[in-house]
Scaffold this active site. Structure first.
Site, mmCIF file in Angstrom:
data_model
loop_
_atom_site.group_PDB
_atom_site.id
_atom_site.type_symbol
_atom_site.label_atom_id
_atom_site.label_comp_id
_atom_site.label_asym_id
_atom_site.label_seq_id
_atom_site.Cartn_x
_atom_site.Cartn_y
_atom_site.Cartn_z
ATOM 1 N N LEU A 26 0.827 -1.212 0.000
ATOM 2 C CA LEU A 26 0.000 0.000 0.000
ATOM 3 C C LEU A 26 0.864 1.265 0.000
ATOM 4 C CD1 LEU A 26 -2.549 -1.091 2.772
ATOM 5 C CD2 LEU A 26 -3.013 -0.930 0.303
ATOM 6 N N SER A 34 3.427 2.050 2.877
ATOM 7 C CA SER A 34 3.841 0.780 3.515
ATOM 8 C C SER A 34 5.355 0.760 3.751
ATOM 9 C CB SER A 34 3.421 -0.421 2.661
ATOM 10 O OG SER A 34 3.975 -0.341 1.365
ATOM 11 N N GLY A 35 6.091 1.574 3.001
ATOM 12 C CA GLY A 35 7.545 1.633 3.199
ATOM 13 C C GLY A 35 8.339 1.194 1.977
ATOM 14 N N LYS A 36 7.682 1.033 0.843
ATOM 15 C CA LYS A 36 8.374 0.552 -0.369
ATOM 16 C C LYS A 36 9.582 1.422 -0.731
ATOM 17 C CE LYS A 36 4.713 1.004 -2.957
ATOM 18 N NZ LYS A 36 3.771 1.570 -1.956
ATOM 19 N N SER A 54 1.592 -1.405 -7.410
ATOM 20 C CA SER A 54 1.289 -2.564 -8.264
ATOM 21 C C SER A 54 0.186 -3.416 -7.638
ATOM 22 C CB SER A 54 2.550 -3.386 -8.548
ATOM 23 O OG SER A 54 3.343 -3.607 -7.401
HETATM 24 N N1 LIG Z 1 -5.268 7.451 -6.262
HETATM 25 C C1 LIG Z 1 -4.054 7.073 -5.856
HETATM 26 N N2 LIG Z 1 -3.858 5.819 -5.425
HETATM 27 C C2 LIG Z 1 -2.623 5.444 -5.028
HETATM 28 N N3 LIG Z 1 -1.542 6.251 -5.017
HETATM 29 C C3 LIG Z 1 -1.702 7.526 -5.449
HETATM 30 C C4 LIG Z 1 -2.955 7.989 -5.883
HETATM 31 N N4 LIG Z 1 -2.823 9.289 -6.250
HETATM 32 C C5 LIG Z 1 -1.538 9.620 -6.066
HETATM 33 N N5 LIG Z 1 -0.861 8.563 -5.582
HETATM 34 C C6 LIG Z 1 0.596 8.587 -5.347
HETATM 35 O O1 LIG Z 1 1.167 7.801 -6.394
HETATM 36 C C7 LIG Z 1 1.962 6.765 -5.885
HETATM 37 C C8 LIG Z 1 1.560 5.396 -6.453
HETATM 38 O O2 LIG Z 1 2.029 5.257 -7.749
HETATM 39 P P1 LIG Z 1 2.335 3.836 -8.344
HETATM 40 O O3 LIG Z 1 2.888 4.061 -9.702
HETATM 41 O O4 LIG Z 1 3.137 3.067 -7.377
HETATM 42 O O5 LIG Z 1 0.858 3.218 -8.417
HETATM 43 S S1 LIG Z 1 0.369 1.931 -9.194
HETATM 44 O O6 LIG Z 1 1.364 0.877 -9.001
HETATM 45 O O7 LIG Z 1 0.231 2.264 -10.606
HETATM 46 O O8 LIG Z 1 -0.930 1.592 -8.584
HETATM 47 C C9 LIG Z 1 1.737 6.718 -4.398
HETATM 48 O O9 LIG Z 1 3.062 6.657 -3.914
HETATM 49 P P2 LIG Z 1 3.488 5.728 -2.713
HETATM 50 O O10 LIG Z 1 2.874 6.398 -1.525
HETATM 51 O O11 LIG Z 1 4.995 5.837 -2.743
HETATM 52 O O12 LIG Z 1 3.012 4.329 -2.911
HETATM 53 C C10 LIG Z 1 1.038 7.994 -4.038
HETATM 54 O O13 LIG Z 1 1.947 8.901 -3.475
HETATM 55 N N1 LIG Z 2 10.040 0.225 9.536
HETATM 56 C C1 LIG Z 2 9.751 1.096 8.563
HETATM 57 N N2 LIG Z 2 9.955 0.764 7.273
HETATM 58 C C2 LIG Z 2 9.676 1.654 6.284
HETATM 59 N N3 LIG Z 2 9.180 2.891 6.485
HETATM 60 C C3 LIG Z 2 8.961 3.281 7.761
HETATM 61 C C4 LIG Z 2 9.232 2.395 8.849
HETATM 62 N N4 LIG Z 2 8.903 3.021 9.987
HETATM 63 C C5 LIG Z 2 8.463 4.236 9.643
HETATM 64 N N5 LIG Z 2 8.496 4.409 8.303
HETATM 65 C C6 LIG Z 2 8.072 5.641 7.604
HETATM 66 O O1 LIG Z 2 6.920 5.307 6.839
HETATM 67 C C7 LIG Z 2 6.910 6.074 5.644
HETATM 68 C C8 LIG Z 2 6.849 5.123 4.451
HETATM 69 O O2 LIG Z 2 6.755 5.901 3.284
HETATM 70 P P1 LIG Z 2 7.307 5.415 1.894
HETATM 71 O O3 LIG Z 2 8.626 4.756 2.035
HETATM 72 O O4 LIG Z 2 7.189 6.584 0.955
HETATM 73 O O5 LIG Z 2 6.244 4.273 1.526
HETATM 74 P P2 LIG Z 2 5.660 3.891 0.096
HETATM 75 O O6 LIG Z 2 6.775 4.060 -0.889
HETATM 76 O O7 LIG Z 2 5.232 2.457 0.263
HETATM 77 O O8 LIG Z 2 4.519 4.827 -0.133
HETATM 78 C C9 LIG Z 2 8.171 6.917 5.625
HETATM 79 O O9 LIG Z 2 7.860 8.196 6.121
HETATM 80 C C10 LIG Z 2 9.090 6.173 6.603
HETATM 81 O O10 LIG Z 2 10.025 7.001 7.235
#
Ligand SMILES: Nc1ncnc2c1ncn2[C@@H]1O[C@H](COP(=O)(O)OS(=O)(=O)O)[C@@H](OP(=O)(O)O)[C@H]1O
Ligand SMILES: Nc1ncnc2c1ncn2[C@@H]1O[C@H](COP(=O)(O)OP(=O)(O)O)[C@@H](O)[C@H]1O
EC number: 2.7.1.25
Length: 198
Positions: A34, A37-39, A107
């Site tokens: 999600l 999630s920390g990706k 994804s």
């Molecule tokens: N509607 C919606 N749903 C999910 N995420 C959203 C949306 N709008 C913007 N964002 C931002 O875009 C990041 C996700 O992009 P991705 O390319 O990983 O998405 S996907 O794999 O095509 O579903 C996601 O980044 P991460 O938080 O790093 O996962 C969000 O910051």
């Molecule tokens: N154990 C952990 N592993 C990964 N992220 C963590 C952890 N604990 C706290 N965090 C925080 O959670 C957030 C995760 O964001 P992000 O790495 O951008 O996730 P995603 O790419 O899945 O959206 C960051 O602000 C990070 O500092």
């Protein structure tokens, strides 16, 4: 078909020769989970660790992909499918170049992750499920997007009003623990090591 008259060229410098030179087995570490999630955090720390071991790596994530290659795509199911299709093709090219590829995309659909797996050889696709519960992701809300999704300001947000299909048999299942990211990446690295993947 668009490829009917296109003939595949077999080059003498190929994946095997490049990998030998780089002294590594190229693969894709496909992080899925999600938003929040920390990706990105974990992919970044894992890449740093591999880089310090003189591995040749490349991290594909939202910043270098959704602003460029996939800059025309949004978050409808159709656009997400196309996003992952393009990323999968790019990941395959990097593997052909001999690289350890890390990807950090939500994804959300199983079929799209399986598509990437199908492009690669046995053992080259490593699905890593960053299994952080929605409540935790939402409480982190690093970009304030969950808040906007809950208030209806943004639509089709994964986990809120757009589906996330959790992996059923990922190579690596990283369960949630309340700990710093530096500790989580050590757990991830240990799991990869156990399976002989790093
Ligand atoms: N509607 C919606 N749903 C999910 N995420 C959203 C949306 N709008 C913007 N964002 C931002 O875009 C990041 C996700 O992009 P991705 O390319 O990983 O998405 S996907 O794999 O095509 O579903 C996601 O980044 P991460 O938080 O790093 O996962 C969000 O910051
Ligand atoms: N154990 C952990 N592993 C990964 N992220 C963590 C952890 N604990 C706290 N965090 C925080 O959670 C957030 C995760 O964001 P992000 O790495 O951008 O996730 P995603 O790419 O899945 O959206 C960051 O602000 C990070 O500092």
């Amino acid at each position: 078909m668009a490829t009917d008259n296109v003939v595949w060229h077999k080059h003498e410098v190929n994946k095997t020769t490049r990998s030998e030179k780089l002294n590594q087995n190229p693969r894709v570490f496909w992080l899925t989970g999600l938003s929040g999630s920390g990706k990105s955090t974990l992919a970044n720390l894992l890449e740093k660790k591999l880089h310090e071991q003189n591995k040749h790596t490349y991290l594909l994530d939202g910043d270098n992909v959704r602003h460029g290659l996939c800059g025309d795509l949004g978050f409808s199911d159709k656009d997400r499918v196309e996003n992952i299709r393009r990323i999968s093709e790019v990941a395959k090219l990097f593997v052909d170049a001999g690289t350890l590829v890390l990807t950090a995309f939500i994804s959300p659909f199983k079929a799209d992750r399986d598509y990437c797996r199908s492009l690669l050889e046995e053992g080259e696709f490593v699905e890593v499920f960053i299994d952080t519960p929605l409540e935790v992701c939402e409480s982190r809300d690093p970009k304030g997007l969950y808040k906007k999704a809950r208030s209806g300001e943004i639509k089709d947000f994964t986990g809120i009003d757009s589906a996330y299909e959790a992996p059923e048999a990922p190579e690596i299942h990283l369960t949630y623990q309340d700990e710093p990211a530096e500790q989580t990446v050590e757990r991830l690295y240990a799991l990869l090591q156990e399976k002989g993947l790093v």
